[in-house]
Motif scaffolding. Structure first.
Motif, short mmCIF file in Angstrom:
data_model
loop_
_atom_site.label_atom_id
_atom_site.label_comp_id
_atom_site.label_asym_id
_atom_site.label_seq_id
_atom_site.Cartn_x
_atom_site.Cartn_y
_atom_site.Cartn_z
N LYS A 14 32.92 25.96 -17.01
CA LYS A 14 33.52 25.68 -15.71
C LYS A 14 34.53 26.75 -15.29
O LYS A 14 34.70 27.02 -14.10
N GLU A 15 35.23 27.35 -16.25
CA GLU A 15 36.26 28.31 -15.88
C GLU A 15 35.66 29.67 -15.55
O GLU A 15 34.55 30.01 -15.98
N LYS A 16 36.42 30.47 -14.80
CA LYS A 16 35.97 31.80 -14.42
C LYS A 16 35.81 32.66 -15.66
O LYS A 16 36.70 32.73 -16.51
N GLY A 17 34.67 33.34 -15.77
CA GLY A 17 34.42 34.16 -16.94
C GLY A 17 35.04 35.55 -16.82
O GLY A 17 35.08 36.14 -15.74
N THR A 18 35.57 36.04 -17.93
CA THR A 18 36.04 37.43 -18.04
C THR A 18 35.28 38.08 -19.18
O THR A 18 34.66 37.39 -20.01
N VAL A 66 37.21 45.28 -16.42
CA VAL A 66 38.46 45.10 -17.15
C VAL A 66 38.36 43.84 -18.00
O VAL A 66 37.75 42.85 -17.59
N TRP A 67 39.03 43.86 -19.16
CA TRP A 67 38.90 42.78 -20.12
C TRP A 67 39.23 41.41 -19.54
O TRP A 67 38.51 40.44 -19.74
N ASP A 68 40.37 41.29 -18.85
CA ASP A 68 40.87 39.97 -18.45
C ASP A 68 40.76 39.69 -16.96
O ASP A 68 41.37 38.74 -16.46
N THR A 69 40.00 40.49 -16.25
CA THR A 69 39.76 40.25 -14.83
C THR A 69 38.46 39.46 -14.65
O THR A 69 37.44 39.82 -15.26
N PRO A 70 38.47 38.38 -13.85
CA PRO A 70 37.23 37.63 -13.63
C PRO A 70 36.11 38.54 -13.14
O PRO A 70 36.32 39.40 -12.28
N ILE A 71 34.93 38.36 -13.72
CA ILE A 71 33.79 39.20 -13.36
C ILE A 71 33.24 38.78 -11.99
O ILE A 71 33.52 37.66 -11.53
N PRO A 72 32.49 39.64 -11.32
CA PRO A 72 31.96 39.32 -9.99
C PRO A 72 31.08 38.08 -9.99
O PRO A 72 30.58 37.64 -11.02
N GLU A 73 30.86 37.53 -8.80
CA GLU A 73 30.16 36.27 -8.65
C GLU A 73 28.74 36.31 -9.21
O GLU A 73 28.26 35.35 -9.80
N ARG A 74 28.05 37.43 -9.02
CA ARG A 74 26.67 37.52 -9.52
C ARG A 74 26.64 37.34 -11.03
O ARG A 74 25.84 36.55 -11.55
N GLU A 75 27.52 38.04 -11.75
CA GLU A 75 27.59 37.90 -13.21
C GLU A 75 28.13 36.53 -13.61
O GLU A 75 27.75 35.98 -14.65
N GLN A 76 29.03 35.97 -12.76
CA GLN A 76 29.55 34.63 -13.03
C GLN A 76 28.40 33.62 -13.07
O GLN A 76 28.35 32.75 -13.95
N ASN A 77 27.50 33.71 -12.12
CA ASN A 77 26.37 32.78 -12.06
C ASN A 77 25.46 32.93 -13.26
O ASN A 77 24.94 31.94 -13.82
N GLY A 96 36.73 36.69 -22.36
CA GLY A 96 36.39 35.29 -22.57
C GLY A 96 34.95 35.09 -22.98
O GLY A 96 34.65 34.30 -23.88
N ILE A 97 34.03 35.81 -22.34
CA ILE A 97 32.61 35.68 -22.67
C ILE A 97 32.36 36.18 -24.09
O ILE A 97 31.61 35.57 -24.86
N PHE A 98 32.99 37.28 -24.44
CA PHE A 98 32.84 37.82 -25.79
C PHE A 98 33.35 36.83 -26.83
O PHE A 98 32.71 36.59 -27.86
N GLN A 99 34.52 36.23 -26.58
CA GLN A 99 35.10 35.28 -27.52
C GLN A 99 34.23 34.02 -27.64
O GLN A 99 34.02 33.50 -28.74
N GLN A 100 33.74 33.53 -26.51
CA GLN A 100 32.94 32.30 -26.52
C GLN A 100 31.64 32.50 -27.29
O GLN A 100 31.24 31.66 -28.10
N THR A 101 30.95 33.59 -27.04
CA THR A 101 29.67 33.82 -27.70
C THR A 101 29.85 34.18 -29.18
O THR A 101 28.96 33.92 -29.99
N SER A 102 31.00 34.74 -29.53
CA SER A 102 31.24 35.11 -30.93
C SER A 102 31.40 33.88 -31.81
O SER A 102 31.26 33.95 -33.04
#
Length: 389
Positions: free
Chosen positions: A301-305, A343-354, A308-314
Motif C-alpha cells: 500500500k505504501e509508496k515504493g522507493t 534516488v534511494w529514498d525518493t518515491p519511484i514514478p507512477e509507472r514503476e509504482q504500478n 524499500g523495494i530492495f529491503q522488502q524483496t530481500s
C-alpha cells in the motif's frame, strides 16, 4: 577442542547476564530503561534453556558469581530495542535489560580479527531439502546447545577473557575477569569448530548405522532426514540418540510424520512440541506432512522507493527457488531502478509504482502456498534415484 559431558567438564556456573537492569556509561553516568520494559526476575527464571549453563569461569581468586541471563541469537531480537547511543565511549544499545555496551579499541584488533575464518564443512542446503522430500517418512531433530558442548582447550582460553559485574545490582562495584570454557557464540571460527567436532565424533563411531545418516543430513546443529520404512525410522532414532549422547550431545526436538517416532521421543522427553516447525528456511507441519513458506508480508500500500523495494524483496528466502517466477520479476524491477539511477529514498514514478504493486500482491499471495513434503507419495521409493538428486 573437546566434546564431552557437561557435568564432567563444566564445574563452574557461567554468569548469564552482566547487564541486568542497569549499566554505566561515560564514567558514573548511569542509564536505565523504563521499568515496564525491563525483563522481570520471574521472566528470567522462567527461561528453561538457561538452567545449568556453565560456559565460563573466573580467573581471579574471588568466589564464583551467578548472573541472570544469557542473550542467545534465538532470543536476541526479543530483548534488544531500537535505541542506539553512539559517542566517544562505547556504543550503547537499549534493551529490556538496560543498556548493552560494545566497543572495539581504535587501532587494535578484535578477537575475530585474529581468528582464522575457515568456512564450516556444511552439506549443501538445497540438496538436503531435496533429499528430505524423497522418503515416505520425514524426520527432523537438532542438537541441544550444540556450541556449548564443545570445550575450548585450556591453552586457548585466555584470549576469551571478558569483564563482568561482580554485583549486578551495583554497577560501581569492581569488575571481575572471566574467560570462556566453551566455544563462543559469534566467533569467526565457531561454526567450523562445531562441524569439525561433530564429524570427528561420527568418524570415530562409523560402525554405528546412524553415523553416516547424520553426517550426510547435518546442517550446523540440525539433522534433516527421510526414510522409506517405519522400521528404519525407529532404528535410526535409537542409534542416533545413543551415538550423539556418547559424545556429550543431546539430540532432541524430534518430530516426524510417523506418529510412532513422536511417541518414542515423547517417552524420552525429546519430542518437538510445536505443530509447525522450521526446516532449513521452510515450514513443515508433520501431522499432515505439508510444507509452506515463511510468511514475510510485503506492504503493497505504501509508496515504493528503491531502498524499500530492495529491503522488502530481500526478506524473501526460498532455498528451492519455488517462487522464482515471481521473485525474478522483483529482481528485474530492481535492475531497472538501478539503470534509471533513481534516488534511494525518493518515491519511484507512477509507472514503476504500478509494476511494484502487482509484484508485491503476487508475492504475498504466493507465500501462502503449501505443498506436500514428499515428491512422489503414490510411487515406489525406488523411482527416485537419491544419488542423482
Amino acid at each position: 577442542m573437546e566434546a564431552g559431558n557437561s557435568h564432567e567438564i563444566r564445574d563452574t556456573p557461567f554468569p548469564t547476564a552482566a547487564f541486568h537492569s542497569s549499566a554505566r556509561m561515560n564514567g558514573n553516568r548511569q542509564k536505565r530503561t523504563d521499568a515496564n520494559a525491563r525483563m522481570t526476575v520471574s521472566e528470567r527464571e522462567n527461561l528453561p534453556y538457561l538452567r545449568g549453563l556453565k560456559l565460563a569461569h573466573p580467573i581471579t581468586s574471588e568466589a564464583d558469581l551467578e548472573i541472570n541471563i544469557l542473550i542467545g541469537a534465538d532470543h536476541y531480537w526479543d530483548i534488544v530495542g531500537d535505541e542506539i547511543i553512539r559517542g566517544d565511549g562505547p556504543t550503547a544499545v537499549g534493551s529490556r535489560l538496560g543498556f548493552l555496551f560494545c566497543r572495539q579499541t581504535t587501532g587494535s584488533a578484535s578477537l575475530n580479527d585474529c581468528l582464522m575464518s575457515t568456512p564450516p564443512e556444511l552439506n549443501d542446503l538445497t540438496l538436503l531439502l531435496m533429499k528430505f522430500r524423497v522418503g515416505k517418512y520425514g524426520v527432523v531433530s537438532d542438537i541441544e546447545k550444540a556450541f556449548l558442548n564443545v570445550m575450548l582447550h585450556e591453552d586457548d582460553r585466555d584470549v576469551t577473557r571478558f569483564l563482568w559485574l561482580s554485583d549486578p545490582t551495583d554497577p560501581c562495584r569492581p569488575l571481575t575477569t572471566y574467560r570462556f570454557r566453551a566455544v563462543l557464540f559469534g566467533a569467526t571460527c565457531s561454526p567450523f569448530i562445531l562441524t569439525a567436532t561433530i564429524l570427528k565424533h561420527l568418524t570415530l563411531n562409523k560402525d554405528n548405522t546412524a553415523a553416516s545418516t547424520i553426517s550426510n543430513d547435518l546442517y550446523v546443529d540440525s539433522v534433516v532426514s527421510s526414510f522409506t520404512s517405519e522400521t528404519d525410522v525407529l532404528k535410526y532414532f535409537r542409534h542416533a540418540r545413543d551415538l550423539m549422547a556418547s559424545g556429550g550431545f543431546n539430540l532432541r526436538s524430534w518430530t516426524s510424520n510417523l506418529s510412532a517416532l513422536r511417541t518414542m521421543a515423547e517417552a524420552e522427553g525429546v519430542v518437538e512440541r510445536d505443530a509447525v516447525i522450521k526446516v532449513l528456511g521452510l515450514l513443515w507441519e508433520p501431522e499432515i506432512d505439508q510444507m509452506s513458506f515463511v510468511m514475510r508480508s510485503i506492504n503493497s500500500k505504501e509508496k515504493g522507493t528503491k531502498r524499500g523495494i530492495f529491503q522488502q524483496t530481500s526478506k524473501i528466502y526460498v532455498p528451492l527457488g519455488m517462487l522464482a517466477p515471481v521473485t525474478i520479476r522483483a529482481k528485474l524491477l530492481i535492475q531497472d531502478l538501478w539503470k534509471r539511477k533513481y534516488v534511494w529514498d525518493t518515491p519511484i514514478p507512477e509507472r514503476e509504482q504500478n509494476v511494484w504493486l502487482h509484484i508485491a500482491e503476487d508475492l504475498n499471495e504466493a507465500m501462502t502456498t503449501s505443498f506436500p513434503r514428499q515428491y512422489f507419495p503414490d510411487n515406489p521409493s525406488n523411482m527416485v534415484d537419491e544419488d542423482y538428486v
